[in-house]
Design an enzyme around this catalytic site. Structure first.
Site, PDB file in Angstrom:
ATOM      1  N   LYS A  83       0.856  -1.188   0.000  1.00  0.00           N
ATOM      2  CA  LYS A  83       0.000   0.000   0.000  1.00  0.00           C
ATOM      3  C   LYS A  83       0.893   1.238   0.000  1.00  0.00           C
ATOM      4  CE  LYS A  83      -4.327   0.771   2.407  1.00  0.00           C
ATOM      5  NZ  LYS A  83      -4.939   0.677   3.738  1.00  0.00           N
TER       6      LYS A  83
HETATM    7  C1  E4P Z   1      -8.272   0.943   4.148  1.00  0.00           C
HETATM    8  O1  E4P Z   1      -7.528   0.626   3.266  1.00  0.00           O
HETATM    9  C2  E4P Z   1      -8.263   2.282   4.746  1.00  0.00           C
HETATM   10  O2  E4P Z   1      -7.037   2.562   5.309  1.00  0.00           O
HETATM   11  C3  E4P Z   1      -9.379   2.404   5.749  1.00  0.00           C
HETATM   12  O3  E4P Z   1     -10.576   1.904   5.164  1.00  0.00           O
HETATM   13  C4  E4P Z   1      -9.572   3.801   6.263  1.00  0.00           C
HETATM   14  O4  E4P Z   1     -10.738   3.847   7.058  1.00  0.00           O
HETATM   15  P1  E4P Z   1     -11.049   5.041   8.082  1.00  0.00           P
HETATM   16  O5  E4P Z   1     -11.336   6.272   7.297  1.00  0.00           O
HETATM   17  O6  E4P Z   1     -12.243   4.558   8.836  1.00  0.00           O
HETATM   18  O7  E4P Z   1      -9.832   5.205   8.950  1.00  0.00           O
END
Ligand code: E4P
Length: 217
Positions: A83
């Site tokens: 990522k």
């Molecule tokens: C996933 O890849 C993201 O990092 C995550 O869904 C972010 O979610 P949040 O906005 O609830 O922190």
């Protein structure tokens, strides 16, 4: 549509994977911190429990650092997806890692233009954060719709991974808007199959069945 779990808690992931309905996992630094587990150990445990893609976030601030971290993360298991942030350094790292055959997920996407760049950089996945856009008074699901139209019009193969999901309506609307995948906090995955009318209906069926005195087996 693929359903991923948005969690770094390997035990909970293992339990929910037993449903056979979990196609992958996403983690981020905040989820890792919340889990309290050592990052690489947790990733190895998650990758052993889930056959599908497991996103692990690189955290360096420049492309050289992101590439170095990405290579280390990718070597942990065959199903790791690296990522990377939707910054110019993240996009540079994505382009290079993609050319090396490393699967990538470009994260923190908040605009169609950013999603276009992620696709041009060869990202395997792009993660639009729909809940955070809604929190900011914008329409997160509309971003999914716009990215879908751009990717289809230009034949980009990058998969749209709806992220920052806050409720079951987001899952429904992301599916309708053409997202390829959605990553769900465990509570929202459970909420997908729970419905008060299902519970009430089942209780009534069970009561009526018991009154028949019959047995199927
Ligand atoms: C996933 O890849 C993201 O990092 C995550 O869904 C972010 O979610 P949040 O906005 O609830 O922190």
């Amino acid at each position: 549509m693929l359903l991923f779990l948005d969690s770094a808690v390997s035990e909970e992931i293992k339990t929910l994977a037993e449903t056979g309905l979990i196609d992958g996992v996403t983690t981020n630094p905040s989820l890792v911190a919340k889990s309290g587990a050592p990052f690489k150990d947790a990733l190895k445990a998650i990758c052993a429990a889930i056959e599908g893609p497991v996103s692990a976030e690189a955290v360096a601030s420049d492309s050289a650092g992101l590439i170095a971290e990405g290579r280390v993360l990718a070597a942990l298991a065959a199903n790791i997806v690296v990522k990377l942030p939707l910054t110019v350094e993240g996009l540079k790292a994505c382009r290079l890692l993609a050319r090396e055959g490393v699967a990538t997920n470009v994260t923190l996407c908040f605009s169609p233009g950013q999603a276009l760049l992620a696709a041009k950089a060869g990202a395997s996945y792009v993660s639009p954060f729909i809940g955070r856009l809604d929190d900011a008074g914008q329409d997160g699901v509309d971003l999914i719709r716009q990215i879908r139209a751009i990717y289809d019009a230009h034949n980009f193969q990058t998969r749209i991974l709806a992220a920052s999901i806050r409720h079951v309506g987001h899952v429904r609307d992301s599916a309708l808007a053409g997202a390829d995948c959605a990553t769900l906090p465990p509570g929202i995955f459970r909420a997908l199959y729970q419905h008060p009318l299902t519970e009430l209906g089942l209780a009534a069926f069970n009561k009526d069945w018991a009154a028949t005195g019959q047995s199927i087996l």
